[in-house]
Design a protein around this motif. Structure first.
Motif, PDB file in Angstrom:
ATOM      1  N   ASN A 106      93.719  35.958 -45.588  1.00  0.00           N
ATOM      2  CA  ASN A 106      94.370  37.150 -46.250  1.00  0.00           C
ATOM      3  C   ASN A 106      93.300  37.832 -47.067  1.00  0.00           C
ATOM      4  N   ILE A 107      93.340  39.288 -47.162  1.00  0.00           N
ATOM      5  CA  ILE A 107      92.247  39.951 -48.090  1.00  0.00           C
ATOM      6  C   ILE A 107      93.293  40.599 -48.955  1.00  0.00           C
ATOM      7  N   ILE A 108      92.872  40.680 -50.255  1.00  0.00           N
ATOM      8  CA  ILE A 108      93.530  41.610 -51.411  1.00  0.00           C
ATOM      9  C   ILE A 108      92.615  42.653 -51.600  1.00  0.00           C
ATOM     10  N   LEU A 109      93.149  43.727 -51.500  1.00  0.00           N
ATOM     11  CA  LEU A 109      92.025  44.994 -51.605  1.00  0.00           C
ATOM     12  C   LEU A 109      92.769  45.903 -52.965  1.00  0.00           C
ATOM     13  N   GLY A 110      91.841  46.484 -53.766  1.00  0.00           N
ATOM     14  CA  GLY A 110      92.377  47.073 -54.894  1.00  0.00           C
ATOM     15  C   GLY A 110      92.503  46.326 -56.233  1.00  0.00           C
ATOM     16  N   TYR A 111      91.944  45.098 -56.151  1.00  0.00           N
ATOM     17  CA  TYR A 111      92.183  44.378 -57.332  1.00  0.00           C
ATOM     18  C   TYR A 111      91.555  44.974 -58.687  1.00  0.00           C
ATOM     19  N   PRO A 112      92.349  44.914 -59.681  1.00  0.00           N
ATOM     20  CA  PRO A 112      91.609  45.540 -60.707  1.00  0.00           C
ATOM     21  C   PRO A 112      90.069  45.236 -60.938  1.00  0.00           C
ATOM     22  N   GLY A 113      89.284  45.920 -61.128  1.00  0.00           N
ATOM     23  CA  GLY A 113      87.642  45.782 -61.159  1.00  0.00           C
ATOM     24  C   GLY A 113      87.083  45.778 -60.051  1.00  0.00           C
ATOM     25  N   GLU A 114      87.481  45.777 -58.947  1.00  0.00           N
ATOM     26  CA  GLU A 114      87.000  45.716 -57.493  1.00  0.00           C
ATOM     27  C   GLU A 114      86.547  47.197 -57.275  1.00  0.00           C
ATOM     28  N   THR A 115      85.291  47.493 -57.168  1.00  0.00           N
ATOM     29  CA  THR A 115      84.728  48.815 -56.761  1.00  0.00           C
ATOM     30  C   THR A 115      84.393  49.127 -55.277  1.00  0.00           C
ATOM     31  N   GLU A 116      84.013  50.017 -54.997  1.00  0.00           N
ATOM     32  CA  GLU A 116      83.792  50.417 -53.901  1.00  0.00           C
ATOM     33  C   GLU A 116      82.757  49.594 -53.142  1.00  0.00           C
ATOM     34  N   ILE A 132      97.222  45.547 -50.005  1.00  0.00           N
ATOM     35  CA  ILE A 132      96.650  46.199 -51.309  1.00  0.00           C
ATOM     36  C   ILE A 132      97.189  45.392 -52.294  1.00  0.00           C
ATOM     37  N   PHE A 133      96.736  45.119 -53.509  1.00  0.00           N
ATOM     38  CA  PHE A 133      97.154  44.209 -54.521  1.00  0.00           C
ATOM     39  C   PHE A 133      98.463  44.864 -54.933  1.00  0.00           C
ATOM     40  N   THR A 134      99.369  43.678 -55.065  1.00  0.00           N
ATOM     41  CA  THR A 134     100.853  44.252 -55.755  1.00  0.00           C
ATOM     42  C   THR A 134     101.081  43.067 -56.599  1.00  0.00           C
ATOM     43  N   LEU A 188      93.865  53.313 -58.748  1.00  0.00           N
ATOM     44  CA  LEU A 188      93.744  53.466 -56.986  1.00  0.00           C
ATOM     45  C   LEU A 188      94.597  54.605 -56.805  1.00  0.00           C
ATOM     46  N   ARG A 189      94.088  55.813 -57.027  1.00  0.00           N
ATOM     47  CA  ARG A 189      94.953  56.885 -56.715  1.00  0.00           C
ATOM     48  C   ARG A 189      94.114  58.136 -56.021  1.00  0.00           C
ATOM     49  N   GLY A 190      94.906  59.213 -55.380  1.00  0.00           N
ATOM     50  CA  GLY A 190      94.175  60.151 -54.981  1.00  0.00           C
ATOM     51  C   GLY A 190      93.028  59.658 -53.682  1.00  0.00           C
ATOM     52  N   GLU A 191      91.902  60.381 -54.218  1.00  0.00           N
ATOM     53  CA  GLU A 191      90.816  60.106 -53.149  1.00  0.00           C
ATOM     54  C   GLU A 191      90.516  58.783 -53.180  1.00  0.00           C
ATOM     55  N   GLU A 192      90.501  57.791 -54.158  1.00  0.00           N
ATOM     56  CA  GLU A 192      90.033  56.612 -54.250  1.00  0.00           C
ATOM     57  C   GLU A 192      90.913  55.609 -53.279  1.00  0.00           C
ATOM     58  N   LEU A 193      92.221  55.926 -53.180  1.00  0.00           N
ATOM     59  CA  LEU A 193      93.146  55.160 -52.484  1.00  0.00           C
ATOM     60  C   LEU A 193      92.970  55.585 -50.783  1.00  0.00           C
ATOM     61  N   GLU A 194      92.542  57.023 -50.922  1.00  0.00           N
ATOM     62  CA  GLU A 194      92.297  57.607 -49.481  1.00  0.00           C
ATOM     63  C   GLU A 194      90.983  56.767 -48.942  1.00  0.00           C
ATOM     64  N   ARG A 195      90.264  56.597 -49.407  1.00  0.00           N
ATOM     65  CA  ARG A 195      88.887  56.133 -49.025  1.00  0.00           C
ATOM     66  C   ARG A 195      88.998  54.703 -48.846  1.00  0.00           C
ATOM     67  N   GLN A 205      92.192  53.443 -47.824  1.00  0.00           N
ATOM     68  CA  GLN A 205      92.669  53.094 -46.642  1.00  0.00           C
ATOM     69  C   GLN A 205      91.918  53.534 -45.470  1.00  0.00           C
ATOM     70  N   ARG A 206      91.058  54.582 -45.391  1.00  0.00           N
ATOM     71  CA  ARG A 206      90.102  54.661 -44.465  1.00  0.00           C
ATOM     72  C   ARG A 206      89.424  53.549 -44.021  1.00  0.00           C
ATOM     73  N   GLY A 207      88.567  52.853 -45.315  1.00  0.00           N
ATOM     74  CA  GLY A 207      87.749  51.859 -44.976  1.00  0.00           C
ATOM     75  C   GLY A 207      88.474  50.822 -44.259  1.00  0.00           C
ATOM     76  N   LEU A 208      89.724  50.577 -44.610  1.00  0.00           N
ATOM     77  CA  LEU A 208      90.574  49.381 -44.162  1.00  0.00           C
ATOM     78  C   LEU A 208      90.871  49.667 -42.750  1.00  0.00           C
ATOM     79  N   GLU A 209      91.353  50.960 -42.382  1.00  0.00           N
ATOM     80  CA  GLU A 209      91.538  51.233 -41.043  1.00  0.00           C
ATOM     81  C   GLU A 209      90.401  51.324 -40.335  1.00  0.00           C
ATOM     82  N   TYR A 210      89.208  51.518 -40.687  1.00  0.00           N
ATOM     83  CA  TYR A 210      88.023  51.364 -39.854  1.00  0.00           C
ATOM     84  C   TYR A 210      87.431  49.493 -39.871  1.00  0.00           C
TER      85      TYR A 210
END
Ligand code: B12
Ligand code: SF4
Length: 501
Positions: free
Chosen positions: A338-348, A374-376, A414-421, A423-428
């Motif tokens: 399992n992987i958690i993405l977008g945890y507070p403090g996680e950078t690109e 994504i972190f919930t 994790l909004r806007g462009e940051e979130l899109e990036r 999601q894209r990274g995850l899809e790839y």
């Protein structure tokens, strides 16, 4: 003293695969039955018209108990409680389970909830039901929060966690595994051999319920119960619901040996952490496979040591993930990280590191799959104070928590462009792993397809370059065509389109 002896227990519908009968209710039913009460279990899989069933059963019941997890459970729990209160205003409605235990005050603020059993429920519920049956008041029932006659909320002191060896076995006879098999296609029986985990990950509430104490059935009990239940209900698969099965590795190996010695054959799986499995010998991991383990889930969450530290998961290291993958590969056990993405403090950069290291592990060991989310933030998790400071809004009512589905984005960072990036990274990342899995199965495709598709994808992930994502468009089109063909012909989807990756 009441003349009725019936308790109605309800497990609301949820989003997810049917996992067998709800273990929480089967555990709660046993001490009630032992104390002479009658239990009517209502689960939407057994009773699709659950609201009508509950209203009918409630007419001569002592109380209605509802099990509530954060998320979709809440909707049906609220609807049914309101309907019951309207038709039977005096009927006590008791909530229990993780959500109401972790957001007690807010949940009890609702007019249709009379009491909440906090934490482990077996002993508290039976004491409460006894009081209801005897017409006595509820003060002094440890582990209970309730509204008194004037509507004030009373929180009784905590009840110490009971040694689970002293609790009766779940009342499996109340739920026909055949009906669950019709829904899931597998004859499965959920089982818990232990509760509690010694760790304190910042996004997990296990510590709140079980105080970091590993509280486990003795080996003989597990082996004897499984050896009796599996043939009795013709069970093919036993998912263990333990929080961290390998905390006591000696016990775990003894259970595997006991299952082998019993001669009973079935598949089972469990979840644990890589620090424990990586310490086991190859031979012991093979014993798991021999006893029927086909699958193990790991909360690996990130391959960045810095992010793991933020999560308070310092006990886990990347080398242990690799070692875990290696040992389970040799044993022929499929594992999900399992992987958690977008945890507070996680950078690109941290995220790229996770995608890269995880992909490398899967490249080496084909038994590894991933389940990224994504972190919930759920109620009661230790990191809430920091989250509030960072601008995360905590849901203000019971019903607001209903819509907090996994991956819902409520994260200000994790909004806007940051979130899109992300999601894209995850899809790839997922696509890359899917290509690897498919091409491994088809040897002639292996070299060419990997070079043609895999290389640009790895480049994109490495550089975080996600513009003009033609590979994703292509993969979505292929998926659509395959799904459409499957819908038209009724043929099952190929395994790869169903897998996460
Ligand atoms: C199996 C499981 C599920 C299954 C349950 C299906 C089934 N048929 O049983 C499903 C798939 C529904 C599930 C979903 C989710 N889950 Co889950 N799940 C678990 C798991 C692994 C085991 C639960 C279990 O059955 N334990 C054994 C029984 C005996 O214990 P219990 O359920 O806690 O019940 C006891 C007490 O809670 C209490 N009790 C429970 N109900 C009631 C009712 C009454 C009336 C009373 C008095 C007492 C009471 O008494 C019981 C006996 O002591 C736990 C982790 C764990 N180790 O417990 C996570 C756990 C409960 N899940 C969790 C999470 C985060 C989720 C999801 C939100 C995540 C997601 N993927 O979306 C979803 C939410 C639901 C949804 N999306 O629809 C969190 C808790 C979150 C929360 N705040 O509710 C946990 C604790 C994992 C964790 N450590 O973070 N889950
Ligand atoms: S290891 Fe798993 S069960 Fe234990 S505290 Fe961390 S997330 Fe929770």
């Amino acid at each position: 003293m009441s003349r009725t002896h019936k308790v109605v227990l309800f497990y609301p519908p949820y989003n997810g695969p049917p996992l067998g009968a709800p273990l929480s209710l089967l555990c709660l039913a046993s001490p009630l039955l032992e104390a002479g009460f009658e239990v009517k279990l209502v689960d939407n899989l057994l009773s699709p018209d659950y609201e009508q069933t509950i209203l009918r059963e409630a007419s001569d019941a002592l109380c209605l108990g509802i099990s509530v997890l954060t998320g979709p459970h809440i909707g049906a729990a609220v609807r049914v409680s309101r309907a019951v209160k309207k038709q039977h205003p005096k009927m006590p409605v008791v909530f229990g389970g993780w959500h109401s235990s972790l957001a007690t005050e807010q949940t009890l603020g609702e007019p249709f909830v009379d009491a909440i059993v906090r934490g482990q429920g077996e002993l508290t519920l039976v004491e409460l039901v006894q009081r209801i049956a005897d017409g006595r008041d509820w003060h002094g029932v440890r582990g209970l929060s309730f509204k008194d006659g004037s509507g004030d909320i009373i929180h009784e002191p905590e009840r110490p966690v009971a040694n689970i060896n002293e609790l009766p076995a779940p009342a499996y006879h109340l739920a026909d595994p055949g009906i669950y098999a019709a829904a899931s296609g597998v004859r499965q029986l959920a089982y818990t051999s232990s509760v509690g985990c010694p760790y304190q990950c910042n996004y997990c509430t296990d510590q709140v319920f079980y105080k970091r104490r590993f509280n486990a059935y003795r080996v003989e009990r597990v082996v004897n119960e499984l050896a009796e239940l599996v043939p009795r209900y013709d069970i093919a698969h036993v998912p263990l619901f333990d929080s961290n099965f390998l905390v006591d590795r000696k016990r775990a190996v003894a259970i595997a040996k006991g299952i082998i010695a019993s001669g009973i054959r079935f598949q089972w799986d469990f979840q644990t952490s890589t620090d424990f499995l990586s310490l086991m010998s190859e031979e012991d991991v093979r014993l798991f496979a021999e006893s029927g383990v086909r699958h193990i889930g790991f909360g690996t969450e990130s391959a960045s040591q810095e992010v793991l530290a933020l999560m308070n998961k310092r006990f886990q290291h990347v080398e242990q993930m690799v070692e875990t993958a290696r040992k389970t590969y040799l044993a022929g056990i499929h594992v999900v990280f399992n992987i958690i993405l977008g945890y507070p403090g996680e950078t690109e950069a941290h995220r790229q590191q996770t995608f890269r290291i995880m992909s490398d592990i899967a490249k080496e060991y084909s038994n590894v799959s991933f389940s990224p989310n994504i972190f919930t933030p759920y109620p009661g998790i230790p990191i809430w104070p920091q989250l509030k400071e960072m601008g995360v809004r905590e849901p203000q009512s019971l019903e607001e928590w209903e819509t907090l589905a996994l991956g819902t984005n409520v994260l200000p960072w994790l909004r806007g462009e940051e979130l899109e990036r992300l999601q894209r990274g995850l899809e790839y990342f997922l696509l890359n792993n899917q290509i690897r899995k498919v091409t491994t199965k088809v040897p002639w495709l292996r070299r060419g397809a990997r070079r043609l598709l895999g290389a640009p994808i790895r480049w994109r992930i490495g550089k975080s370059r996600y513009s003009f994502p033609w590979e994703l468009w292509l993969s979505r089109t292929v998926e659509k065509v395959v799904t459409r063909r499957s819908l038209l012909t009724g043929q099952a989807l190929p395994e790869r389109t169903q897998e996460v990756c």
